[in-house]
Design a protein around this motif. Structure first.
Motif, PDB file in Angstrom:
ATOM      1  N   LEU A 183     -13.722  21.736  40.298  1.00  8.27           N
ATOM      2  CA  LEU A 183     -14.406  20.675  41.034  1.00  8.27           C
ATOM      3  C   LEU A 183     -15.764  21.139  41.572  1.00  8.27           C
ATOM      4  CD1 LEU A 183     -14.286  17.824  42.202  1.00  8.27           C
ATOM      5  CD2 LEU A 183     -12.897  18.691  44.072  1.00  8.27           C
ATOM      6  N   TRP A 184     -15.899  22.443  41.751  1.00  6.05           N
ATOM      7  CA  TRP A 184     -17.133  22.981  42.357  1.00  6.05           C
ATOM      8  C   TRP A 184     -18.076  23.572  41.317  1.00  6.05           C
ATOM      9  CZ3 TRP A 184     -17.595  21.295  47.142  1.00  6.05           C
ATOM     10  CH2 TRP A 184     -16.424  20.835  47.735  1.00  6.05           C
ATOM     11  N   PHE A 185     -17.707  23.476  40.041  1.00 10.96           N
ATOM     12  CA  PHE A 185     -18.566  24.041  38.996  1.00 10.96           C
ATOM     13  C   PHE A 185     -19.655  23.081  38.535  1.00 10.96           C
ATOM     14  CE2 PHE A 185     -15.035  27.170  37.551  1.00 10.96           C
ATOM     15  CZ  PHE A 185     -15.459  28.073  38.517  1.00 10.96           C
ATOM     16  N   CYS A 186     -19.538  21.804  38.855  1.00 13.96           N
ATOM     17  CA  CYS A 186     -20.576  20.842  38.472  1.00 13.96           C
ATOM     18  C   CYS A 186     -21.830  21.135  39.298  1.00 13.96           C
ATOM     19  CB  CYS A 186     -20.078  19.424  38.741  1.00 13.96           C
ATOM     20  SG  CYS A 186     -21.376  18.190  38.708  1.00 13.96           S
ATOM     21  N   THR A 187     -22.974  21.217  38.618  1.00 14.62           N
ATOM     22  CA  THR A 187     -24.221  21.504  39.338  1.00 14.62           C
ATOM     23  C   THR A 187     -24.960  20.223  39.734  1.00 14.62           C
ATOM     24  OG1 THR A 187     -25.504  21.518  37.311  1.00 14.62           O
ATOM     25  CG2 THR A 187     -24.556  23.628  38.000  1.00 14.62           C
ATOM     26  N   THR A 188     -24.347  19.075  39.419  1.00 15.52           N
ATOM     27  CA  THR A 188     -24.941  17.754  39.670  1.00 15.52           C
ATOM     28  C   THR A 188     -26.322  17.627  39.009  1.00 15.52           C
ATOM     29  OG1 THR A 188     -25.869  18.300  41.854  1.00 15.52           O
ATOM     30  CG2 THR A 188     -23.641  17.432  41.820  1.00 15.52           C
ATOM     31  N   CYS A 189     -26.386  18.075  37.758  1.00 15.14           N
ATOM     32  CA  CYS A 189     -27.661  18.000  37.020  1.00 15.14           C
ATOM     33  C   CYS A 189     -27.917  16.594  36.467  1.00 15.14           C
ATOM     34  CB  CYS A 189     -27.664  19.001  35.878  1.00 15.14           C
ATOM     35  SG  CYS A 189     -26.509  18.578  34.547  1.00 15.14           S
ATOM     36  N   TYR A 190     -26.909  15.765  36.420  1.00 15.95           N
ATOM     37  CA  TYR A 190     -26.994  14.366  35.960  1.00 15.95           C
ATOM     38  C   TYR A 190     -27.168  14.190  34.449  1.00 15.95           C
ATOM     39  CZ  TYR A 190     -26.807  12.318  40.603  1.00 15.95           C
ATOM     40  OH  TYR A 190     -26.381  11.913  41.851  1.00 15.95           O
ATOM     41  N   THR A 191     -27.056  15.251  33.655  1.00 14.44           N
ATOM     42  CA  THR A 191     -27.191  15.083  32.203  1.00 14.44           C
ATOM     43  C   THR A 191     -26.101  14.143  31.674  1.00 14.44           C
ATOM     44  OG1 THR A 191     -27.968  17.345  32.137  1.00 14.44           O
ATOM     45  CG2 THR A 191     -27.423  16.358  30.027  1.00 14.44           C
ATOM     46  N   CYS A 192     -24.871  14.357  32.136  1.00 15.04           N
ATOM     47  CA  CYS A 192     -23.763  13.513  31.669  1.00 15.04           C
ATOM     48  C   CYS A 192     -24.009  12.049  32.036  1.00 15.04           C
ATOM     49  CB  CYS A 192     -22.451  14.012  32.273  1.00 15.04           C
ATOM     50  SG  CYS A 192     -22.476  14.123  34.069  1.00 15.04           S
ATOM     51  N   HIS A 193     -24.517  11.854  33.217  1.00 17.72           N
ATOM     52  CA  HIS A 193     -24.783  10.501  33.718  1.00 17.72           C
ATOM     53  C   HIS A 193     -25.788   9.789  32.808  1.00 17.72           C
ATOM     54  CE1 HIS A 193     -25.420   7.615  37.118  1.00 17.72           C
ATOM     55  NE2 HIS A 193     -26.586   7.491  36.530  1.00 17.72           N
ATOM     56  N   GLU A 194     -26.805  10.529  32.399  1.00 22.74           N
ATOM     57  CA  GLU A 194     -27.828   9.932  31.527  1.00 22.74           C
ATOM     58  C   GLU A 194     -27.283   9.598  30.146  1.00 22.74           C
ATOM     59  OE1 GLU A 194     -31.184  12.531  31.389  1.00 22.74           O
ATOM     60  OE2 GLU A 194     -31.681  12.149  33.477  1.00 22.74           O
ATOM     61  N   ARG A 195     -26.296  10.367  29.687  1.00 23.51           N
ATOM     62  CA  ARG A 195     -25.831  10.196  28.305  1.00 23.51           C
ATOM     63  C   ARG A 195     -24.571   9.364  28.163  1.00 23.51           C
ATOM     64  NH1 ARG A 195     -27.114  16.254  26.024  1.00 23.51           N
ATOM     65  NH2 ARG A 195     -29.364  16.070  26.258  1.00 23.51           N
ATOM     66  N   CYS A 196     -23.871   9.122  29.226  1.00 23.44           N
ATOM     67  CA  CYS A 196     -22.594   8.401  29.118  1.00 23.44           C
ATOM     68  C   CYS A 196     -22.811   6.994  28.543  1.00 23.44           C
ATOM     69  CB  CYS A 196     -21.936   8.308  30.495  1.00 23.44           C
ATOM     70  SG  CYS A 196     -20.457   7.273  30.459  1.00 23.44           S
ATOM     71  N   PRO A 197     -22.145   6.664  27.434  1.00 24.54           N
ATOM     72  CA  PRO A 197     -22.350   5.345  26.827  1.00 24.54           C
ATOM     73  C   PRO A 197     -21.748   4.203  27.641  1.00 24.54           C
ATOM     74  CG  PRO A 197     -20.633   6.546  25.653  1.00 24.54           C
ATOM     75  CD  PRO A 197     -21.196   7.484  26.666  1.00 24.54           C
TER      76      PRO A 197
END
Ligand code: SF4
Ligand code: SF4
Length: 173
Positions: A71-85
């Motif tokens: 749970l603490w390994f996410c760096t909150t870079c938002y890459t996934c957010h930008e790519r999620c279809p």
């Protein structure tokens, strides 16, 4: 003796609903395509798989999420957010899960250290001699005009930390 069959986990919709109510409104839009995991820089270096975390949250598998380091390994870079279809607001879901985890006494060690520094000094990054030397080189005062040099501001910060109970939260298990 035959090995005892592993019992299937039972979904816990109560926890799922709590997560959604506390800020993960897009949780159930996820259809498990895996684009997030394939894009995640943290997942390249650790065993953290964000798609799995989302699935666990959908199923309400609280104990597989809250006490884990993942749970603490996410760096909150938002890459996934930008790519999620599906437009799943993945970092917001991570934040929501972290908020719940901290309330229940779990916090990643590194985050705990940083939060401890914040409660004591008002800064998450300590002002080391090295930074002081750089400031001097740039013709800046040794201490910045923040809680580091302003006693009143530091006092106010400590008051906020205490009134909000933040100091107790970060002192959890
Ligand atoms: S990219 Fe979006 S839809 Fe695909 S698994 Fe991740 S959260 Fe779910
Ligand atoms: S926001 Fe977190 S989960 Fe998403 S890609 Fe970045 S590190 Fe991975």
């Amino acid at each position: 003796m035959a090995e005892e069959a592993k019992k299937p986990k039972i979904p816990n919709p109560e926890f799922t609903n709590q997560v959604i109510a506390e800020g993960a409104e897009t949780l159930n839009l996820c259809f498990q395509c895996g684009t997030c995991t394939g894009s995640c820089p943290s997942g390249r270096l650790t065993a953290f798989r964000v798609r799995k975390m989302i699935r666990r949250a959908q199923l309400g598998f609280k104990d597989d999420i809250l006490p884990t380091d993942d749970l603490w390994f996410c760096t909150t870079c938002y890459t996934c957010h930008e790519r999620c279809p599906r437009g799943v607001e993945i970092p917001d879901i991570v934040f929501t899960l972290r908020n719940i985890a901290v309330r229940e006494g779990y916090m990643g060690d590194a985050h705990k250290r940083v939060a401890g520094l914040l409660t004591k000094t008002g800064h998450m990054v300590p002002l080391t001699d090295e930074y002081k030397a750089i400031r001097k080189k740039l013709d800046l005062p040794e201490l910045p005009p923040t809680t580091l040099s302003n006693e009143k501001a530091l006092k106010e910060l400590k008051k906020i930390v205490s009134l909000t109970g933040f100091d107790k939260l970060v002192g959890g298990k």
